[in-house]
Design a protein around this motif. Structure first.
Motif, PDB file in Angstrom:
ATOM      1  N   VAL A  98     -18.587   1.518 -16.040  1.00 20.75           N
ATOM      2  CA  VAL A  98     -17.810   0.278 -16.092  1.00 20.75           C
ATOM      3  C   VAL A  98     -16.318   0.582 -15.987  1.00 20.75           C
ATOM      4  O   VAL A  98     -15.571  -0.102 -15.271  1.00 20.75           O
ATOM      5  CB  VAL A  98     -18.136  -0.484 -17.390  1.00 20.75           C
ATOM      6  N   GLN A  99     -15.876   1.621 -16.675  1.00 28.59           N
ATOM      7  CA  GLN A  99     -14.470   1.996 -16.584  1.00 28.59           C
ATOM      8  C   GLN A  99     -14.099   2.456 -15.178  1.00 28.59           C
ATOM      9  O   GLN A  99     -13.013   2.145 -14.673  1.00 28.59           O
ATOM     10  CB  GLN A  99     -14.167   3.109 -17.590  1.00 28.59           C
ATOM     11  N   VAL A 130     -11.188   1.167  -9.964  1.00 24.72           N
ATOM     12  CA  VAL A 130     -11.138   1.191  -8.497  1.00 24.72           C
ATOM     13  C   VAL A 130      -9.874   0.530  -7.950  1.00 24.72           C
ATOM     14  O   VAL A 130      -9.230   1.073  -7.033  1.00 24.72           O
ATOM     15  CB  VAL A 130     -12.408   0.542  -7.913  1.00 24.72           C
ATOM     16  N   PRO A 131      -9.431  -0.654  -8.447  1.00 29.33           N
ATOM     17  CA  PRO A 131      -8.177  -1.231  -7.922  1.00 29.33           C
ATOM     18  C   PRO A 131      -6.967  -0.314  -8.105  1.00 29.33           C
ATOM     19  O   PRO A 131      -6.138  -0.179  -7.187  1.00 29.33           O
ATOM     20  CB  PRO A 131      -8.025  -2.532  -8.719  1.00 29.33           C
ATOM     21  N   ALA A 151      -3.736   5.226  -3.722  1.00 31.32           N
ATOM     22  CA  ALA A 151      -3.950   5.715  -2.360  1.00 31.32           C
ATOM     23  C   ALA A 151      -3.089   4.951  -1.366  1.00 31.32           C
ATOM     24  O   ALA A 151      -2.547   5.522  -0.407  1.00 31.32           O
ATOM     25  CB  ALA A 151      -5.430   5.578  -1.993  1.00 31.32           C
ATOM     26  N   GLU A 152      -2.910   3.645  -1.587  1.00 30.60           N
ATOM     27  CA  GLU A 152      -2.081   2.829  -0.702  1.00 30.60           C
ATOM     28  C   GLU A 152      -0.629   3.301  -0.724  1.00 30.60           C
ATOM     29  O   GLU A 152       0.009   3.466   0.340  1.00 30.60           O
ATOM     30  CB  GLU A 152      -2.176   1.370  -1.139  1.00 30.60           C
ATOM     31  N   VAL A 174      -4.304  -4.906  -2.646  1.00 29.17           N
ATOM     32  CA  VAL A 174      -5.560  -5.235  -3.320  1.00 29.17           C
ATOM     33  C   VAL A 174      -5.765  -6.733  -3.404  1.00 29.17           C
ATOM     34  O   VAL A 174      -6.870  -7.250  -3.167  1.00 29.17           O
ATOM     35  CB  VAL A 174      -5.584  -4.603  -4.732  1.00 29.17           C
ATOM     36  N   ASP A 175      -4.701  -7.462  -3.732  1.00 28.21           N
ATOM     37  CA  ASP A 175      -4.824  -8.916  -3.847  1.00 28.21           C
ATOM     38  C   ASP A 175      -5.229  -9.544  -2.522  1.00 28.21           C
ATOM     39  O   ASP A 175      -6.023 -10.491  -2.485  1.00 28.21           O
ATOM     40  CB  ASP A 175      -3.502  -9.514  -4.330  1.00 28.21           C
ATOM     41  N   GLU A 176      -4.689  -9.017  -1.438  1.00 27.30           N
ATOM     42  CA  GLU A 176      -5.043  -9.552  -0.123  1.00 27.30           C
ATOM     43  C   GLU A 176      -6.499  -9.287   0.204  1.00 27.30           C
ATOM     44  O   GLU A 176      -7.206 -10.154   0.741  1.00 27.30           O
ATOM     45  CB  GLU A 176      -4.141  -8.938   0.942  1.00 27.30           C
ATOM     46  N   LEU A 177      -6.973  -8.093  -0.125  1.00 30.04           N
ATOM     47  CA  LEU A 177      -8.378  -7.781   0.125  1.00 30.04           C
ATOM     48  C   LEU A 177      -9.299  -8.644  -0.735  1.00 30.04           C
ATOM     49  O   LEU A 177     -10.342  -9.116  -0.263  1.00 30.04           O
ATOM     50  CB  LEU A 177      -8.633  -6.293  -0.159  1.00 30.04           C
ATOM     51  N   VAL A 178      -8.918  -8.869  -1.999  1.00 25.00           N
ATOM     52  CA  VAL A 178      -9.741  -9.702  -2.875  1.00 25.00           C
ATOM     53  C   VAL A 178      -9.795 -11.133  -2.359  1.00 25.00           C
ATOM     54  O   VAL A 178     -10.847 -11.783  -2.342  1.00 25.00           O
ATOM     55  CB  VAL A 178      -9.202  -9.645  -4.318  1.00 25.00           C
TER      56      VAL A 178
END
Length: 408
Positions: free
Chosen positions: A138-139, A144-145, A151-152, A166-170
């Protein structure tokens, strides 16, 4: 008085006039008297042959039977997969059952003991590490984000490439798959019930196969001639030994890789060490050739983003070193009797089965390939190799066993 030469000498009467000249021929009639039975009957092209209706009906019936069989196979795909899994589990547990029978156990009791013993070991492992595994998993999912953000930033700073946030992908995922996720959530209960039913089916079929044992093989052999019975039994024995050794070897190597990786990651202080180690151990054994590197990529990435470059380099060095130790020393010791396959062939088999049957097909690809190779090794004739420079590298002698068929 003169005699009419046109009289028929046999009857004394005038012959019948030839009415066939210029007339429409009668189909099926002889061309002249005395030709009966000497010419095949002609077919009237204006009418279909007599067999046409029956052939058309059989063709239509074959099409409908094929459509029904295809639909039935699609509907029974889940059951067939469960039966295949049960068959391979029975092959893996058969040596334990035979050992218990040799020591005085009844066949049914030995089958139950082997199956329940395997379940008990699995439950104990999950009881010892399940809570820690779930917590770390779970952790890891929640991390992952942050991993993607790190990495970004690294890619943008070093290579100047714009990576979606990340927000755009979500947001994009919610727009594209939000409805599917919502509808799929309604099927969670059904999926759980289906998984429970599939597990019970696999366990019951496995027990019946183990408990039947020789009786099951005898029921098959009763339909065969004595010669065919010998071939089937020999093939069954070879397949059982090879596949059992193959599966047990992979399980042992996966357990060793998991334990070793977990110990190293725990000592190094890498977070989520247990799920990462389990992922590395399973993938490294059931995805040939590049499985170790695929399984080791995730621990390296987690160590790089959560600890730093030195720790990530240490994890990478451990993965490469363990791969060499396993290939050169550990695997030959553990898999002395197991069926070995060419790495490229096994890799292609995993990709093919994964593309056709999904993740479960990729998992079962190697045991199925082991079965096919066992059949080939039993029935395909081998020949002596010719002397050629194409069968060995420069500097090797012609008398060396280059190009061994076992390595293909």
């Amino acid at each position: 008085m003169t005699t009419d030469s046109t009289l028929d000498p046999g009857t004394g009467s005038a012959p019948q006039a030839d009415t066939t000249y210029g007339a429409t021929p009668v189909f099926g009639a002889p061309a002249a008297p005395g030709d009966e039975g000497t010419r095949p009957l002609q077919h009237d092209a204006r009418r279909p042959p007599r067999w046409w209706g029956k052939a058309l009906a059989m063709a239509v019936l074959a099409v409908f039977v094929g459509i029904f069989a295809w639909g039935a196979l699609g509907a029974l795909q889940g059951l067939l997969v469960n039966l295949l899994i049960a068959f391979f589990i029975a092959l893996a547990l058969e040596p334990i059952v035979v050992w218990l029978v040799r020591h005085g156990w009844k066949r049914g009791g030995a089958a139950a003991a082997a199956l329940l013993g395997g379940l008990a070991v699995t439950i104990v492992v999950f009881a010892l590490f399940g809570n820690l595994f779930v917590q770390q998993l779970v952790q890891l999912v929640g991390y992952v984000p942050d991993l993607y953000t790190s990495a970004e930033e690294a890619i943008e700073s070093r290579f100047g490439v714009d990576v979606p946030a990340v927000d755009e992908l979500v947001r994009q995922g919610a727009e594209e798959w939000g409805g599917e996720v919502a509808s799929g959530a309604l099927l969670v209960g059904t999926t759980i019930l289906g998984a429970v039913f599939a597990a019970l089916t696999i366990l019951l079929v496995t027990y019946y196969l183990l408990a039947a044992g020789p009786r099951f093989r005898a029921s098959i052999c009763r339909w065969l001639t004595p010669g065919r019975q010998q071939e089937v039994l020999r093939l069954w024995e070879v397949t059982q030994v090879k596949v059992s050794d193959f599966i047990n070897t992979r399980i042992v190597l996966a357990a060793i890789a998991t334990a070793t990786t977990f110990a190293f990651l725990a000592i190094l202080g890498t977070p989520y060490s247990l799920p990462l180690a389990l992922f590395t151990g399973v993938v490294s054994q059931f995805v040939p050739t590049i499985g170790t590197y695929i399984g080791g990529a995730l621990p390296v990435a987690v160590a790089l983003t959560s600890q730093g470059f030195p720790q990530a380099l240490g994890v990478l060095a451990f993965i490469l070193g363990y791969q060499q130790i396993e290939n050169l020393w550990l695997a030959p010791k553990v898999s002395a009797r197991a069926l070995e396959m060419n790495a490229a062939v096994s890799f292609v088999v995993v990709l093919a089965f994964g593309a056709v049957f999904g993740a479960l097909g990729a998992f079962l690809a190697l045991p199925i390939a082991a079965t096919v190779q066992a059949v080939a090794n039993t029935y395909v004739q081998r020949h002596e190799l010719v002397r050629s420079h194409m069968l060995h590298d420069p500097g090797e002698g012609d008398d060396e066993d280059a190009g061994d068929p076992e390595d293909v």
